[in-house]
Scaffold this motif. Structure first.
Motif, PDB file in Angstrom:
ATOM      1  N   ARG A  46      45.290  28.341  -8.776  1.00 31.57           N
ATOM      2  CA  ARG A  46      46.189  29.192  -7.990  1.00 31.57           C
ATOM      3  C   ARG A  46      47.245  29.838  -8.891  1.00 31.57           C
ATOM      4  O   ARG A  46      47.538  31.019  -8.773  1.00 31.57           O
ATOM      5  N   GLN A 106      47.757  33.799  -9.593  1.00 34.38           N
ATOM      6  CA  GLN A 106      49.053  34.403  -9.304  1.00 34.38           C
ATOM      7  C   GLN A 106      49.638  35.087 -10.545  1.00 34.38           C
ATOM      8  O   GLN A 106      50.187  36.184 -10.455  1.00 34.38           O
ATOM      9  N   GLU A 127      53.039  40.834  -1.569  1.00 34.61           N
ATOM     10  CA  GLU A 127      52.012  39.982  -0.962  1.00 34.61           C
ATOM     11  C   GLU A 127      51.396  38.992  -1.941  1.00 34.61           C
ATOM     12  O   GLU A 127      50.610  38.146  -1.541  1.00 34.61           O
ATOM     13  N   SER A 178      52.593  36.395  -3.446  1.00 36.38           N
ATOM     14  CA  SER A 178      52.908  34.995  -3.153  1.00 36.38           C
ATOM     15  C   SER A 178      52.197  34.491  -1.893  1.00 36.38           C
ATOM     16  O   SER A 178      52.039  33.295  -1.708  1.00 36.38           O
ATOM     17  N   ARG A 179      51.736  35.406  -1.044  1.00 39.08           N
ATOM     18  CA  ARG A 179      51.068  34.996   0.197  1.00 39.08           C
ATOM     19  C   ARG A 179      49.549  34.979   0.086  1.00 39.08           C
ATOM     20  O   ARG A 179      48.865  34.697   1.058  1.00 39.08           O
ATOM     21  N   VAL A 180      49.003  35.306  -1.076  1.00 36.64           N
ATOM     22  CA  VAL A 180      47.553  35.408  -1.225  1.00 36.64           C
ATOM     23  C   VAL A 180      46.860  34.116  -0.831  1.00 36.64           C
ATOM     24  O   VAL A 180      45.784  34.139  -0.247  1.00 36.64           O
ATOM     25  N   ASP A 192      47.882  31.887   1.393  1.00 42.12           N
ATOM     26  CA  ASP A 192      48.129  31.456   2.763  1.00 42.12           C
ATOM     27  C   ASP A 192      46.808  31.456   3.525  1.00 42.12           C
ATOM     28  O   ASP A 192      45.945  32.295   3.292  1.00 42.12           O
ATOM     29  N   ASP A 207      46.011  32.272   6.621  1.00 41.76           N
ATOM     30  CA  ASP A 207      45.705  33.408   7.477  1.00 41.76           C
ATOM     31  C   ASP A 207      45.802  34.741   6.754  1.00 41.76           C
ATOM     32  O   ASP A 207      45.553  35.786   7.335  1.00 41.76           O
ATOM     33  N   PHE A 208      46.121  34.736   5.468  1.00 40.47           N
ATOM     34  CA  PHE A 208      46.280  35.993   4.730  1.00 40.47           C
ATOM     35  C   PHE A 208      44.967  36.767   4.651  1.00 40.47           C
ATOM     36  O   PHE A 208      44.933  37.975   4.856  1.00 40.47           O
ATOM     37  N   GLN A 224      44.180  38.440   7.962  1.00 39.97           N
ATOM     38  CA  GLN A 224      45.063  39.589   8.190  1.00 39.97           C
ATOM     39  C   GLN A 224      44.689  40.748   7.282  1.00 39.97           C
ATOM     40  O   GLN A 224      44.687  41.904   7.709  1.00 39.97           O
TER      41      GLN A 224
END
Length: 111
Positions: free
Chosen positions: A60, A64, A84, A86-88, A90, A92-93, A96
């Motif tokens: 990860r 990143q 976005e 930092s949300r990769v 997640d 549900d990313f 979405q």
């Protein structure tokens, strides 16, 4: 009025009470067994999540770092913005992002 229980009354009451106690004990044991299984499952899931987090952290972090090194143009080519990154990871990313990518062009600009 005699408050005492006679011997025949006592003898006839004991088997029924013993049966009810055995039934209550078996229900209590079944409830304790179900509780113990639920606690064991929760602990197993927590340990699995912790292990995965430790094992997957280097990958990860590497992804990143690679995304952070990309230019804004390169990020937009793959459908990301710098905010976005930092949300990769997640959960549900991805869902979405695929919904946003499949949306008509006019609705993407409105969002």
């Amino acid at each position: 009025m005699e408050p005492r229980i006679t011997k025949p009354e006592f003898d006839s009451a004991i088997p029924a009470a013993a049966f009810n106690m055995d039934e209550a004990r078996s229900v209590a044991l079944a409830a304790m067994r179900a509780r113990d299984e639920a606690i064991g499952l929760w602990i197993r899931k927590a340990l699995t999540r912790a292990y995965r987090a430790v094992v997957e952290y280097p990958q990860r972090r590497r992804v990143q770092n690679e995304l952070s090194l990309m230019t804004d143009r390169e990020l937009s080519d793959i459908g990301l913005s710098r905010g976005e990154i930092s949300r990769v990871f997640d959960g549900d990313f991805e869902a979405q992002a695929s919904r946003a990518a499949n949306a008509p062009a006019n609705s993407r600009s409105a969002a």
